[in-house]
Scaffold this active site. Structure first.
Site, PDB file in Angstrom:
ATOM      1  N   GLU A 152       0.820  -1.221   0.000  1.00 39.56           N
ATOM      2  CA  GLU A 152       0.000   0.000   0.000  1.00 39.56           C
ATOM      3  C   GLU A 152       0.852   1.269   0.000  1.00 39.56           C
ATOM      4  OE1 GLU A 152      -0.576  -2.614   1.930  1.00 39.56           O
ATOM      5  OE2 GLU A 152      -2.656  -3.227   1.657  1.00 39.56           O
ATOM      6  N   PHE A 179     -11.364  -7.920  13.383  1.00 39.12           N
ATOM      7  CA  PHE A 179     -10.267  -8.312  12.505  1.00 39.12           C
ATOM      8  C   PHE A 179      -9.971  -7.201  11.491  1.00 39.12           C
ATOM      9  CE2 PHE A 179      -8.786 -10.439   8.549  1.00 39.12           C
ATOM     10  CZ  PHE A 179      -7.532 -10.788   9.017  1.00 39.12           C
ATOM     11  N   GLN A 180      -8.724  -6.838  11.376  1.00 31.28           N
ATOM     12  CA  GLN A 180      -8.272  -5.772  10.488  1.00 31.28           C
ATOM     13  C   GLN A 180      -8.975  -4.446  10.743  1.00 31.28           C
ATOM     14  OE1 GLN A 180      -8.097  -7.232   6.371  1.00 31.28           O
ATOM     15  NE2 GLN A 180      -6.030  -7.965   6.798  1.00 31.28           N
ATOM     16  N   LYS A 205     -17.636  -1.377   5.565  1.00 31.71           N
ATOM     17  CA  LYS A 205     -18.058  -2.349   4.549  1.00 31.71           C
ATOM     18  C   LYS A 205     -19.575  -2.359   4.358  1.00 31.71           C
ATOM     19  CE  LYS A 205     -17.016  -7.018   3.013  1.00 31.71           C
ATOM     20  NZ  LYS A 205     -16.333  -8.287   3.318  1.00 31.71           N
ATOM     21  N   MET A 252      24.339   9.053   2.643  1.00 31.03           N
ATOM     22  CA  MET A 252      24.223  10.296   3.409  1.00 31.03           C
ATOM     23  C   MET A 252      24.495  10.026   4.883  1.00 31.03           C
ATOM     24  SD  MET A 252      23.908  13.423   2.751  1.00 31.03           S
ATOM     25  CE  MET A 252      22.890  14.113   1.460  1.00 31.03           C
TER      26      MET A 252
END
Lengths: 182, 588
Positions: free
Chosen positions: B52, B114-115, B164, B485
């Site tokens: 993502e 969940f999630q 959802k 760096m």
């Protein structure tokens, strides 16, 4: 000059911090308080007190009053950053010393003591619009409205009269006279 | 009665009405109804990423190279948290993004389902605004408002969190109404008086400089044109921040190069010594100002910015002009042409000493480096890459680190929207997915990610995306086996204690390219470099180019920590004399 947050430069010369009362009109929606408060904590500003409630049910507007301290530059940033939030309609800023603005805080005091002390306690509060909200033969609850510092002093001085519990709101503010803040 | 649409359909109808042609995303449980609807909307193409964060950076690359908002679609929980880095990156660099996240069904919110995660809570500090849609009837309006917030005023990311069950529920579709002003947050707020004052300052200045930034690019290509017109009309020197590169042609004589920590000697000294600084769409960032108490001590400062909170935030200015760069410059040019017809003639004399001084600084040639015939110097690699691609309309993305600064110093940009780099947040791993997004937006153009081997490994999985969609992006890795760096700072500030900055086990990038199904090329010597670069350019497939460069090279010039603009380190010789000591060591 600048009180830089930069990790790259040294902090500049410090300005003197002042106490300001910032009033924010916001849409009364979920999470709006978290946005305002999160902005303060995220940017390292300081909140001394906070009062919030809906003031216009029709237009769904809440009024948040925040007491904060900061240098003029920080206070400017606070205002400008607040104005960027989508649910914020307007932001007002008053200095605590401002004579044209009324600041009030409310406090509830619970005393547990004998009658003599309870009476003395009420007497001591008399300059601050005391109202007895509850009374039994060994306790009472007194409501006062006053300035922050006055309440600070009161809660210290009233210990001797059996003060056992203090509950206080944050400051709310309003301008004097017929003017309203646009 | 008008037709009822499901939440998922409404999402796509909104995207259609907003003229969205591509979304970057990754499916998951809480966005399945939206993914199910994808097949019914042919005008919207979904690009499946591998992580993502990649979706976010790809959307950023898409947005920055087109000026249109980038859209990403991810699932709840880990989908949302993985997107947070990209959202923060977009927030810091003012990139318009619309992030749509799935959320667990409304009745499960707050149950640690969940999630589930508090997506709007987590993303509140890294978006301009976010919404949790609790009522299907609000969905269309929120979606359209999201686009409006993302693209108006100072652009930035927004997020719409859709549970959802809302995606399944049905409602009427409310068409897009151009909203009235967003609480007055996005419109110009300057007056003719401001402009007159600016012109007065311009006409008096003896040592003026334009200091321009990403705001010019964000204001659209027209703003860059107007800026050029104004800079030519005044004859003033101009320098640019990292994000502003491209808004003024880098090969023009009036351009002093980038300023700031790794900016040129002439740009930084001109900033220090000027008497008039005109900041156009930049934000006095700490990489630019150096020690703030000694920042450009003798100048009058003008700041043109659309974001009122940027004004006087780090540096106090004398004249603030709040507005869109395009409209400010339009008015300025109009007034300027009317009142100062013969300005460039009369002015040439007034600023001729200033230009002489600048030429002296220029003659130091602060970007020079010591060449080598055995090893490829990283600066040389970028120079060759530039020479071999300058005739094409090339889009460059970068990761973060030394290679990024060398690219900014040695690759010359002549057009806006050709340079995509993570400046504010400094996100390693930005460049590869950003290149994916740029190539999606410009399928026929040459897109190169100038990368470091450490950065690119952070989002390497997106090569798989590039292969899937036949995106011929070129990943040009300056491989020095160090986090360069970090190594440089350790050398200069921590007595060469190279703590954990060497990657002892790097993959074979050529074999890795083959494993992904793209082309791997390796260059080891300066001699073969040109041929290998040409081989890369001639390929119509994605390429990973492993350019083995000098491992010890440092990025100069450099303003050491806690020093003002006029105390730059120029190179290896210089640094012995100006050792960084005391407080400077504690700074980033």
């Amino acid at each position: 000059m600048a009180n830089s947050k930069s990790a790259y430069s040294f902090a500049g010369k410090k300005q003197k911090p002042d106490t300001h009362i910032i009033v924010v009109w916001v849409d009364n929606e979920a999470g709006v308080l978290a946005r305002v408060v999160g902005l303060f904590s995220g940017r390292g500003y300081n909140i001394e007190s906070l009062a919030v409630a809906e003031v216009d049910q029709k237009q769904n507007i809440s009024r948040i009053t925040i007491v904060t301290t900061g240098t003029p530059q920080v206070v400017d940033q606070i205002k400008l950053q607040l104005k960027k939030l989508v649910p914020v309609h307007k932001v007002a800023d008053f200095k605590r010393e401002d004579k044209n603005v009324i600041f009030k805080e409310m406090a509830l005091f619970k005393f547990v003591a004998n009658n003599g002390k309870l009476n003395k306690a009420f007497e001591a509060c008399k300059n601050f619009n005391p109202v007895i909200l509850d009374k039994t033969n060994k306790s009472n609850v007194i409501q006062i409205t006053a300035l922050r510092r006055e309440i600070d002093t009161m809660s210290k001085n009233l210990k001797k009269f059996g003060l056992v519990s203090v509950s206080r709101t944050g400051a709310v503010a309003m301008t004097r006279g017929s003017e309203i803040f646009k | 009665m008008s037709k009822l649409y499901s939440g998922a359909e409404i999402v796509f109808k909104c995207l259609e009405d907003q003229n969205v042609s591509h979304i970057f995303g990754y499916p998951g449980g809480a966005v399945l109804p939206i993914y199910d609807e994808l097949k019914n909307f042919n005008s919207i193409k979904h690009i499946l990423v591998r992580h993502e964060q990649g979706a976010g950076h790809a959307a950023e690359g898409y947005a920055r190279s087109t000026g249109k908002p980038g859209v990403l679609l991810v699932t709840s929980g880990p989908g949302a948290t993985n997107a947070v880095t990209a959202l923060t990156d977009a927030y810091m660099d003012s990139v318009p993004l619309v992030c749509i996240t799935g959320q667990v069904p409304t009745h499960l919110i707050g149950t640690d389902a969940f999630q589930e995660c508090d997506t709007t809570g987590i993303t509140r500090p890294c978006t301009k605004h976010n919404w949790l849609v609790k009522d299907i009837n609000d969905l269309a309006e929120i979606m359209h408002k999201a686009f409006e917030v993302a693209t108006t005023g100072r652009p930035g990311p927004v997020l719409v969190d859709i549970p959802k069950d809302i995606q399944f529920q049905k409602s009427k579709y409310k068409n897009y109404k151009k909203n009235k002003k967003l609480n007055g947050k996005s419109h110009d707020n300057f007056s003719q008086k401001n402009i007159d004052e600016l012109i007065n300052l311009i006409s008096k200045a003896k040592k003026p400089i334009f200091y321009t930034g990403g705001g010019v690019i964000n204001s659209g290509t027209k703003a860059s044109e107007l800026l050029r017109e104004l800079v030519y009309a005044t004859g003033f020197p101009i320098t640019s921040t990292l994000q502003g590169l491209g808004c003024f042609p880098a090969d023009d004589n009036q351009f002093l190069g980038m300023l700031g920590m790794h900016g040129t000697y002439e740009a930084n000294n001109a900033m220090y010594s000027c008497d008039l600084m005109i900041n156009v769409g930049a934000r006095f960032d700490d990489r630019i100002t150096g020690k703030i108490d000694e920042f450009s001590p003798k100048s009058k400062k003008v700041h043109i910015d659309i974001d009122p909170s940027s004004i006087n935030k780090n540096v106090k200015v004398d004249l603030a002009i709040v507005g869109d760069i395009k409209s400010v410059l339009t008015t300025t040019l109009k007034t300027f042409k009317k009142s100062k017809k013969n300005f460039s003639k009369s002015n040439k004399h007034q600023i001729s000493n200033w230009w002489e001084q600048i030429q002296k600084w220029r003659s130091i040639r602060s970007l020079d480096y010591i060449g080598s015939e055995e090893t490829i110097k990283p600066q040389y690699a970028i120079e060759r890459l530039y020479e071999l691609t300058k005739d094409k309309d090339t889009y460059i993305t970068t990761e973060v680190g030394q290679h990024q600064m060398w690219a900014a110093q040695h690759y010359k940009f002549n057009k806006p929207n050709r340079w995509m780099t993570s400046g504010g947040l400094g996100t390693m791993g930005y460049g590869l997915p950003a290149a994916v997004g740029v190539q999606i937006a410009h399928p026929k153009k040459l897109v190169i990610d100038i990368a470091g081997e450490a950065s690119v490994l952070m989002t390497m999985q997106e090569m798989s995306t590039a292969v899937q969609y036949n995106l011929p992006i070129k990943i040009f890795i300056l491989n020095n086996e160090y986090m360069g760096m970090v190594r440089q700072w350790q050398e200069l500030l921590h007595d060469k204690n190279y703590s954990e900055s060497y990657t002892a086990a790097l993959p074979d990038f050529v074999k890795m390219a083959e494993a992904y199904g793209c082309v791997g090329i390796r260059a080891k010597t300066p001699e073969e470099l040109d041929d290998k670069i040409i081989e890369m350019l001639n390929s119509d497939r994605p390429v990973i180019f492993d350019c083995l460069v000098d491992k010890q090279e440092n990025c100069f010039p450099m303003i050491p920590s806690g020093k003002p603009h006029n105390q730059m380190l120029l190179g290896p010789k210089d640094q012995k004399e100006k050792k960084i000591t005391g407080k400077g060591r504690t700074l980033v």
